[in-house]
Design an enzyme around this catalytic site. Structure first.
Site, PDB file in Angstrom:
ATOM      1  N   SER A 120       0.823  -1.208   0.000  1.00  0.00           N
ATOM      2  CA  SER A 120       0.000   0.000   0.000  1.00  0.00           C
ATOM      3  C   SER A 120       0.852   1.251   0.000  1.00  0.00           C
ATOM      4  O   SER A 120       0.335   2.343  -0.212  1.00  0.00           O
ATOM      5  CB  SER A 120      -0.848   0.047   1.272  1.00  0.00           C
ATOM      6  OG  SER A 120      -1.654  -1.070   1.372  1.00  0.00           O
ATOM      7  N   HIS A 141      -1.271  -2.462  -6.957  1.00  0.00           N
ATOM      8  CA  HIS A 141      -1.988  -2.179  -5.714  1.00  0.00           C
ATOM      9  C   HIS A 141      -3.491  -2.369  -5.908  1.00  0.00           C
ATOM     10  O   HIS A 141      -4.176  -1.511  -6.445  1.00  0.00           O
ATOM     11  CB  HIS A 141      -1.651  -0.741  -5.251  1.00  0.00           C
ATOM     12  CG  HIS A 141      -2.289  -0.354  -3.975  1.00  0.00           C
ATOM     13  ND1 HIS A 141      -2.852   0.880  -3.756  1.00  0.00           N
ATOM     14  CD2 HIS A 141      -2.486  -1.054  -2.823  1.00  0.00           C
ATOM     15  CE1 HIS A 141      -3.345   0.927  -2.541  1.00  0.00           C
ATOM     16  NE2 HIS A 141      -3.144  -0.228  -1.953  1.00  0.00           N
ATOM     17  N   GLU A 153      -3.981   0.197  -8.858  1.00  0.00           N
ATOM     18  CA  GLU A 153      -2.926   1.176  -9.141  1.00  0.00           C
ATOM     19  C   GLU A 153      -1.708   0.397  -9.637  1.00  0.00           C
ATOM     20  O   GLU A 153      -1.311  -0.593  -9.003  1.00  0.00           O
ATOM     21  CB  GLU A 153      -2.514   1.891  -7.847  1.00  0.00           C
ATOM     22  CG  GLU A 153      -3.285   3.141  -7.544  1.00  0.00           C
ATOM     23  CD  GLU A 153      -2.784   3.814  -6.265  1.00  0.00           C
ATOM     24  OE1 GLU A 153      -2.219   4.905  -6.363  1.00  0.00           O
ATOM     25  OE2 GLU A 153      -2.955   3.255  -5.171  1.00  0.00           O
ATOM     26  N   ASN A 191      -3.685   5.915  -1.175  1.00  0.00           N
ATOM     27  CA  ASN A 191      -3.415   6.027   0.263  1.00  0.00           C
ATOM     28  C   ASN A 191      -2.752   7.340   0.655  1.00  0.00           C
ATOM     29  O   ASN A 191      -2.810   7.740   1.813  1.00  0.00           O
ATOM     30  CB  ASN A 191      -2.590   4.832   0.734  1.00  0.00           C
ATOM     31  CG  ASN A 191      -3.478   3.604   0.859  1.00  0.00           C
ATOM     32  OD1 ASN A 191      -4.567   3.681   1.420  1.00  0.00           O
ATOM     33  ND2 ASN A 191      -3.036   2.484   0.307  1.00  0.00           N
TER      34      ASN A 191
END
Ligand code: NAD
Length: 292
Positions: A120, A141, A153, A191
Site C-alpha cells: 500500500s 496495488h 494502481e 493512500n
C-alpha cells in the site's frame, strides 16, 4: 512477456485471498502461499464463501465457481513457485517481511518471471532493487475487497521495463479491472489521499471532538462517504493503516503525517480492526459496537 498462465500469490490474508479469487476466476492457475497453514485454510474458505455469494447473485455460474476453485492450489513453501510466471506478494505491510519473501522467491523463480508487490505504501524501487530483477519488478496495488473493487494502481519502479509494465496491465485487464498509473512515491495516490484523512479522524476521536459514532455518521451523511473513516480503518486493518502512516511520515519527512497515538495504542493492544474482531468497533456480537 506473453503466455502468463500461473500466478503465485504470497499471503492469504484479506488481500491475498481476494487476488487469488479474481485470478482463478479469470482462468489463471493460482498458487496461494502463506506462512500460516491456518491462514491458508481460512483464505480458501473465504474464497469459496465469496464465490458462493457471486453464484447466488448470478454474477458467475456454479460451473465457473467450481472450475475456479480447482485452479487454486495452496502451498506453505515458496520453493513450490518454480513454475510461477508472475508472483504477487500480498503479505503483511512490513518492508523486512516483504524483502525476505523476495529473497526466497528469486532463486526459485525463472529469470524471466515477474515479481509484483501489492504494498500500500512501500517504495517499489527500493523493494525491486533488493532483488535480482529490478527491471522485472512492479507494484500492483489492488483495492479491498478485491472481487468488488474496480481499481488497480500500477506503480513502476525506476528500473521497471516496458515489457513488465505491459504484462502487468494485461493481467489487470484480463481480471476486468481498471488501471490507474501512479508514480513511485510514498503511498502512491489512493493512500496518499485516504490515509491522512483516516489518521485525522483518529485524531478527532483522540482529542474528543467526536465519538466513533458521531465521526463516522458525520462523514457518511455530511460528506457522502459510503463508509465512515473509522469503520473503513477497521476494514483495512489498523496495523496496515499505521504502517502506511509511518511510511508517509518517514518518506516525506513532514510532521503532518505523524501517526495518531491512539492509532498506535489500538495496534499495540492487538485491536487491529475487523480481522481481529475488535478495533474502533467490537465485531464479536451480532452488530458492531463502538469501543469508544
Ligand atoms: P492481512 O493481515 O489480512 O494478511 C497478511 C497475510 O500475510 C497473513 O495471512 C500473514 O500470515 C501473511 N504473511 C506474513 N508473513 C508472510 C510470509 N513471510 N510469507 C507468506 N505470508 C506471510 O493483511 P492484508 O490486509 O491482506 O494486507 C496485505 C498487503 O496488502 C499489505 O502489503 C497491505 O498494505 C496491502 N493492501 C491492503 C489493503 C487493505 O485494505 N487491507 C488494500 C490494498 C493493499
Amino acid at each position: 512477456m506473453t503466455g502468463i498462465r500461473t500466478i503465485g500469490v504470497v499471503g492469504a490474508g484479506q488481500m491475498g485471498n481476494g487476488i487469488a479469487h479474481v485470478c482463478a476466476l479469470a482462468g489463471y492457475d493460482v498458487l496461494l502461499n502463506d506462512v500460516s497453514a491456518e491462514r491458508l485454510e481460512a483464505g480458501v474458505a473465504t474464497i469459496s464463501r465469496n464465490m458462493d455469494r457471486q453464484v447466488h447473485r448470478e454474477m458467475i455460474s456454479a460451473d465457473q465457481r467450481s472450475a475456479a476453485l480447482k485452479r487454486i492450489r495452496t502451498v506453505t513453501a515458496l520453493t513450490e513457485f518454480g513454475d510461477v510466471d508472475f508472483a504477487i506478494e500480498a503479505a503483511t505491510e512490513k518492508e523486512d517481511i516483504k524483502k525476505k519473501i523476495f529473497d526466497q522467491l528469486c532463486p526459485v523463480m525463472r529469470k524471466s518471471a515477474i515479481l509484483a508487490s501489492n504494498t500500500s505504501s512501500i517504495s517499489i524501487t527500493r523493494l525491486g532493487s533488493a532483488t535480482d530483477r529490478p527491471e522485472r519488478f512492479i507494484g500492483l496495488h489492488f483495492m479491498n475487497p478485491v472481487p468488488l473493487m474496480q481499481l488497480v494502481e500500477v506503480i513502476r519502479g525506476l528500473a521497471t521495463d516496458q515489457e513488465t509494465y505491459d504484462a502487468a496491465v494485461s493481467i489487470v485487464e484480463k481480471l476486468g479491472k481498471h488501471v490507474t498509473n501512479a508514480e513511485d512515491f510514498p503511498a502512491f495516490i489512493v493512500n496518499r489521499v485516504l490515509m491522512p484523512m483516516i489518521n485525522e479522524a483518529v485524531y478527532t476521536l483522540y482529542e474528543g471532538v467526536g465519538t466513533v459514532e458521531s465521526i463516522d455518521t458525520a462523514m457518511k451523511l455530511g460528506a457522502n462517504h459510503p463508509m465512515g473513516p473509522l469503520e473503513l480503518a477497521d476494514f483495512i486493518g489498523l496495523d496496515t493503516c499505521l504502517s502506511i502512516m509511518q511510511v508517509l511520515h518517514d518518506g516525506l519527512a513532514d510532521t503532518k503525517y505523524r501517526p495518531c497515538p491512539l492509532l498506535v495504542k489500538y495496534v499495540e493492544a492487538g485491536w487491529v480492526g475487523k480481522k481481529a474482531g475488535r478495533g474502533f468497533y467490537d465485531y464479536r456480537g451480532d452488530v458492531p459496537v463502538p469501543t469508544r
